[in-house]
Structures are given as C-alpha cells and as structure tokens.
Write a protein that holds these residues in place. Structure first.
Motif, PDB file in Angstrom:
ATOM      1  N   SER A   1       0.827  -1.208   0.000  1.00  0.00           N
ATOM      2  CA  SER A   1       0.000   0.000   0.000  1.00  0.00           C
ATOM      3  C   SER A   1       0.864   1.263   0.000  1.00  0.00           C
ATOM      4  O   SER A   1       0.510   2.268  -0.631  1.00  0.00           O
ATOM      5  CB  SER A   1      -0.920   0.016   1.222  1.00  0.00           C
TER       6      SER A   1
ATOM      7  N   PHE B   1     -11.281  10.974  -2.577  1.00  0.00           N
ATOM      8  CA  PHE B   1     -10.630   9.947  -1.767  1.00  0.00           C
ATOM      9  C   PHE B   1     -10.094  10.454  -0.431  1.00  0.00           C
ATOM     10  O   PHE B   1      -9.794   9.667   0.446  1.00  0.00           O
ATOM     11  CB  PHE B   1      -9.556   9.222  -2.584  1.00  0.00           C
TER      12      PHE B   1
ATOM     13  N   PRO C   1     -11.213   5.009   4.702  1.00  0.00           N
ATOM     14  CA  PRO C   1     -10.602   3.869   4.013  1.00  0.00           C
ATOM     15  C   PRO C   1     -11.351   2.551   4.235  1.00  0.00           C
ATOM     16  O   PRO C   1     -11.389   1.717   3.337  1.00  0.00           O
ATOM     17  CB  PRO C   1      -9.184   3.806   4.590  1.00  0.00           C
TER      18      PRO C   1
ATOM     19  N   LEU D   1     -13.986   2.374   1.759  1.00  0.00           N
ATOM     20  CA  LEU D   1     -13.393   2.048   0.459  1.00  0.00           C
ATOM     21  C   LEU D   1     -13.167   0.539   0.340  1.00  0.00           C
ATOM     22  O   LEU D   1     -13.414  -0.061  -0.704  1.00  0.00           O
ATOM     23  CB  LEU D   1     -12.060   2.776   0.278  1.00  0.00           C
ATOM     24  N   MET D   2     -12.683  -0.047   1.427  1.00  0.00           N
ATOM     25  CA  MET D   2     -12.450  -1.502   1.408  1.00  0.00           C
ATOM     26  C   MET D   2     -13.755  -2.252   1.209  1.00  0.00           C
ATOM     27  O   MET D   2     -13.849  -3.165   0.390  1.00  0.00           O
ATOM     28  CB  MET D   2     -11.781  -1.944   2.711  1.00  0.00           C
TER      29      MET D   2
ATOM     30  N   LEU E   1     -14.856  -1.819  -2.379  1.00  0.00           N
ATOM     31  CA  LEU E   1     -14.099  -2.583  -3.360  1.00  0.00           C
ATOM     32  C   LEU E   1     -14.354  -4.079  -3.199  1.00  0.00           C
ATOM     33  O   LEU E   1     -14.541  -4.787  -4.181  1.00  0.00           O
ATOM     34  CB  LEU E   1     -12.604  -2.287  -3.212  1.00  0.00           C
ATOM     35  N   TYR E   2     -14.376  -4.524  -1.941  1.00  0.00           N
ATOM     36  CA  TYR E   2     -14.471  -5.965  -1.722  1.00  0.00           C
ATOM     37  C   TYR E   2     -15.879  -6.486  -1.938  1.00  0.00           C
ATOM     38  O   TYR E   2     -16.101  -7.411  -2.714  1.00  0.00           O
ATOM     39  CB  TYR E   2     -13.977  -6.334  -0.328  1.00  0.00           C
TER      40      TYR E   2
ATOM     41  N   ALA F   1      -8.346  -5.811  -2.531  1.00  0.00           N
ATOM     42  CA  ALA F   1      -9.276  -4.756  -2.106  1.00  0.00           C
ATOM     43  C   ALA F   1      -8.616  -3.833  -1.086  1.00  0.00           C
ATOM     44  O   ALA F   1      -8.729  -2.603  -1.164  1.00  0.00           O
ATOM     45  CB  ALA F   1     -10.539  -5.381  -1.520  1.00  0.00           C
ATOM     46  N   VAL F   2      -7.914  -4.442  -0.124  1.00  0.00           N
ATOM     47  CA  VAL F   2      -7.277  -3.635   0.924  1.00  0.00           C
ATOM     48  C   VAL F   2      -6.169  -2.758   0.329  1.00  0.00           C
ATOM     49  O   VAL F   2      -6.103  -1.540   0.576  1.00  0.00           O
ATOM     50  CB  VAL F   2      -6.689  -4.553   2.022  1.00  0.00           C
TER      51      VAL F   2
ATOM     52  N   ALA G   1      -7.644  -0.039  -1.861  1.00  0.00           N
ATOM     53  CA  ALA G   1      -8.312   0.992  -1.067  1.00  0.00           C
ATOM     54  C   ALA G   1      -7.283   1.916  -0.416  1.00  0.00           C
ATOM     55  O   ALA G   1      -7.405   3.144  -0.476  1.00  0.00           O
ATOM     56  CB  ALA G   1      -9.195   0.345   0.000  1.00  0.00           C
TER      57      ALA G   1
ATOM     58  N   PHE H   1      -6.600   5.836  -1.152  1.00  0.00           N
ATOM     59  CA  PHE H   1      -6.806   6.762  -0.034  1.00  0.00           C
ATOM     60  C   PHE H   1      -5.532   7.548   0.263  1.00  0.00           C
ATOM     61  O   PHE H   1      -5.520   8.781   0.261  1.00  0.00           O
ATOM     62  CB  PHE H   1      -7.244   5.955   1.200  1.00  0.00           C
TER      63      PHE H   1
END
Ligand SMILES: Nc1ncnc2c1ncn2[C@@H]1O[C@H](COP(=O)(O)OP(=O)(O)O)[C@@H](O)[C@H]1O
Ligand SMILES: [Mg+2]
Lengths: 253, 231
Positions: free
Chosen positions: B25, B64, B69, B72-73, B76-77, B93-94, B97, B101
């Motif tokens: 990340s 964003f 966050p 966001l996860m 996405l997930y 996904a993590v 995200a 972010f």
C-alpha cells in the motif's frame, strides 16, 4: 554599413504585449545584427523585461512579429523550441539550479537537451568557466559562490548551448557594487568576441562603451534609439533627457 | 481455554501479512502520489494535457480524502464484486483501497513540494529549452522531495495503521488475529497490548527509515543551502 545587407539575428516588428488591460509593450521595433550588442535602458515598468522575454518565448506576444535566426515565433511549441535553441538568457536573480555544481549547471542543457556527451559537455563547460574567470570553481555549488560568481556561472550556462544571441535582463542589478564590474567585464569580453547580445541595463557607462546601439524605452514604446554618443550625450526627446538626468542625479548622490 | 502462547506463530504470520499489506500500500500510495503530484502541480509552461489531468486529479483527491478507508475496502471488496459480478481478492481490495486513499494525500504533498520550487527555476529551465520531463527530473525533483518527504513519511505511518482496518473485511492480518486470540483465550489487555506494541515497533522502524532518507536528502542539499539563508 555592411551589416545592413545581412538579415538580423533578432527582428521585432510592432511587438505588442498586454497583461489584461495593461499594455506592457506597445508596438516595439528592434533589429539586432550578428556580433552587435544592443542595450535597452529606461525607467522601471517601461517594458524592457517584457520585450526581451518575448524574444525567447518566456512571454507570448499579442501582436507584431518576432523572428529569431530565421524562425518566426508564432506561438507554436516547435517555434518556441527552435528559438530557445538559438537564445541564451541571463536573469537578474541568476536562477542557478541550487542542487547542482557550477559545472552541472552549465552542462545540463547541452547534455539533456542537445544530446552532447558528458565528456564533451564538461570539456566545453570548463572552457566557459575559464572564460568567465572561474577556473577551478567547477565543483562549487551556487550557495558557495558570491553573487558575482553566480552570475558569471549563469552567463557560462547561457553560452553552453552555443546560442546565436544572448539576452541579459539587468544582469548586475542584484549584485553588490564591488562585483558589478567583474560581471560587466565578462560581458565586455563577450562583445569583443563577437557574441550577439541584448542587454537590459542601468549601467550607462557600460552601455556607452560596449553597445553598438542603445534603445531608450518608456511606457512600452521605444522613444529613441542611437549609438552611445548620440543617445547619451545628445538625447532628442524630453523623456530621454528626463530619464538620463534622473539617473545621473541618483548615481552621483 | 487455550493459552496466548499457543498463538505465537499464527500471530507472527499475521504480522508478516500486515507488513506485506503495508509495503504494497505504501508503494502504491507513493507511486500514485508522485505521478499525480508532479502532473497536477501548477507551474510555468505546464503542457496542456497536464492541465487536463489536473482537473481529473483534483476530483480524485477531493473524493478519496473524504471517504473513510474502511468504507473504500467495503466498496471494493463487497460492492465491486456484487455490482460487477467480478471477484476481487481481499488483499487486492485492501491494497487498492489504501493506495487510493493514501495516494490522494501523497499527491497533495508532492504537489506542494513542486509548487514550492521558485518560479525562477522554471524560467531558467524554459530558457534553456528543457522539456517538462527534464525539468521534473533535474530541476524539480530534489527540492520537491526535500520539502515533501517529512509529510510523506507521515502518510506511510498512516498507511500501516490503516491496514488494521482490513480486519473489517476479515483479512488475516495482525488485528484480525488479535481479535481471534482474544476470543479464544479471554485475554483482552495482554492481546491488545502486544498488538499495540507491534504496530508501534513497525511504525518506529518506518519513521527511522524516513529520517535516514531525510538526512540523506538534506546532506546532499545542505551544500546547496548552506548559504541560502544569507542570500
Ligand atoms: N506578469 C505580469 N502580469 C501583469 N503585469 C505585468 C507582468 N509583468 C510585467 N507587467 C507590467 O508590464 C509593465 C512592464 O513591465 P516590465 O517589462 O517588467 O518593465 P521593466 O522591465 O522595464 O521594469 C509594467 O507595468 C508591469 O507592471
Ligand atoms: Mg525588468
């Protein structure tokens, strides 16, 4: 007289530059021939910087025509790129890159823009440093140089791309009085070597000695143009006379 | 009830996973930030397509920075797979995200760095005929990172802490395992103390790495700036 038959290196015809409602340059004509030095003088805000900054496209012009070494500045990217290949510039505040040694400042454009090899660029750079009186200073950073030395490195940097004409915008105005002559001396040498130069300056003695032609600007126009003797000793226009007397008054305080 | 000690190996594996999520990340967020920051900075003679990109990047940053966050996860997930009938791994996904972010913040850090480069530097570059990419590389990059690095390292630490949010979608990272161990052993404060100390140690490591980088940058620029204060 023979130079009249040649085409000028720099030619401005009726150049106009506006900033919003302010007309900074209002129809300036100027021709500079090879190996000539032209000095531009005039009060602050008269458009001197704007004029020379239009010549290498740092400012776009709103009217008139600018031709540099056969290339017409028409606002296109390619014309600006071509012109900048032929024009070197020295700024009042030097604008050296602080994170590079003197030599790296000088070789950056030849290496990264012109594709000159490091070896050749550095050899030429060392010659230029010697020419501006800074032999042995190649690995100094700008912060380790005095203002006058920085400006001389900046001159070498401007020369490094082998331009057809060098522009100087008040190159000594930010310098301590005792180093002004060092920089003017280098410029005098360049003039003698036949480098074509346009110099915005308040140094009338320099202008009188070195310039083939002196241009007096006021309020965005060329008021009067002539050689040192005629323009400085025998000015024709009231505004020129007033400007020259104000300069004399202040410099002999 | 089992003993906390029995979970050592599981926990260490999870810590490794936390570190892996963090590294991915951080790299993602930093890359996004560097690219978007350099593209979107306001500067002399920016190419037209940079200005077009800035419109898009401004919107991205605004969105964003304003969405948590964890949301966001989830988005996405669960959201993406539900909406597009497309399965995305938890890890992806993590990382995605957090990349998006943190990238928004890093982009602003870099942009501020680029915009702190004096105008005269851009004018000199332009007068020398340098293109925008040479200017970035040779003229803007060093002062930009000298200015932006401290806040960038701050965002790296934020990234690591925020990987703990991955427990919200059940990724087997340190926080998730801590919750599991607490449930299995009934130990609460010991488990979370260990978890807290673990994050502390990782983050100190990153902060240390950051200060080494900062020192290196400032060493290489100190000559450049040693007299700047006097000029
Ligand atoms: N970037 C700019 N924006 C607005 N006005 C400007 C800008 N640059 C110059 N001007 C104006 O244009 C006029 C000419 O400025 P300039 O060419 O810098 O004069 P000089 O170099 O002779 O002192 C001045 O009135 C100045 O205020
Ligand atoms: Mg000026």
């Amino acid at each position: 007289m023979s130079e009249m038959l040649k085409t000028p290196v720099v030619s401005l015809k009726g150049v106009i530059k506006k900033y919003g409602s302010v007309v900074a340059v209002n129809g300036v004509d100027l021709e500079v021939f090879e190996s000539q030095t032209v000095a531009i003088i005039g009060p602050s805000g008269s458009g001197k910087s704007t004029v020379i900054r239009t010549i290498n496209g740092l400012e776009s012009h709103d009217g008139g025509e600018i031709v540099v070494n056969g290339v017409t500045l028409d606002g296109s990217k390619s014309s600006i790129r071509d012109v900048r290949n032929d024009v070197g510039m020295v700024f009042q505040q030097f604008n050296l890159f602080p994170y590079m040694s003197a030599l790296d400042n000088i070789t950056l454009a030849p290496r990264r823009r012109q594709g000159v090899s490091r070896l050749d660029a550095e050899a030429h750079g060392m010659e230029l440093l010697e020419k501006v009186g800074l032999k042995g200073f190649e690995s100094r950073y700008p912060s380790e140089l005095s203002g006058g030395q920085q400006q001389r490195v900046a001159i070498a940097r401007g020369l490094a791309t082998k331009p057809k004409v060098m522009l100087f915008d008040e190159p000594t105005s930010a310098l301590d009085p005792e180093v002004v002559q060092d920089v003017l001396g280098v410029m005098k040498d360049l003039a003698h070597d036949g480098v074509t130069m346009i110099v915005v300056t308040h140094e009338l003695t320099f202008a009188a000695q070195v310039a083939n032609s002196i241009v007096f600007m006021d309020a965005g126009v060329v008021v009067e143009q002539g050689d040192g003797d005629s323009l400085l000793r025998n000015p024709q226009h009231k505004r020129t006379i007033r400007f020259l007397s104000s300069l004399n008054a202040s410099s002999f305080d | 009830m089992t003993s906390v000690i029995d979970y050592t190996e599981l926990f260490l594996t999870a810590v490794v996973y936390t570190i892996a999520l963090s590294v991915m990340s951080i790299i993602g967020g930093t890359l996004v930030g560097v690219v978007f920051g350099f593209l979107s900075a306001r500067r002399l003679e920016a190419p037209h397509w940079f200005r077009a990109a800035r419109v898009f990047i401004d919107i991205y940053v605004r969105i964003f920075r304003s969405v948590p966050p964890l949301v966001l996860m989830f988005l996405l997930y669960f959201g993406v797979s539900a909406a597009m009938n497309l399965s995305i791994s938890m890890t992806a996904a993590v990382v995605l995200a957090l990349t998006l972010f943190v990238g928004a913040y890093q982009s602003e850090n870099i942009r501020a760095g680029v915009e702190s480069v004096p105008r005269g530097q851009a004018e000199a570059s332009a007068a020398l005929g340098l293109g925008i990419f040479s200017r970035m590389r040779y003229v803007e990059a060093r002062p930009t990172f000298a200015v932006a690095l401290p806040s960038m390292v701050g965002q790296w630490v934020v990234t690591i802490k925020d990987t703990s949010l991955a427990s919200g979608i059940g990724v087997v990272e340190a926080t998730t395992i801590a919750l599991t161990v607490r449930q299995a052993t009934g130990e609460t404060w010991l488990v979370f103390l260990v978890l807290g100390v673990t994050y502390f140690l990782i983050n100190r490591g990153v902060a240390l790495l950051g200060s080494v980088l900062e020192k290196r940058i400032s060493r290489s620029t100190s000559r450049a700036q040693s007299r700047a204060a006097l000029v």
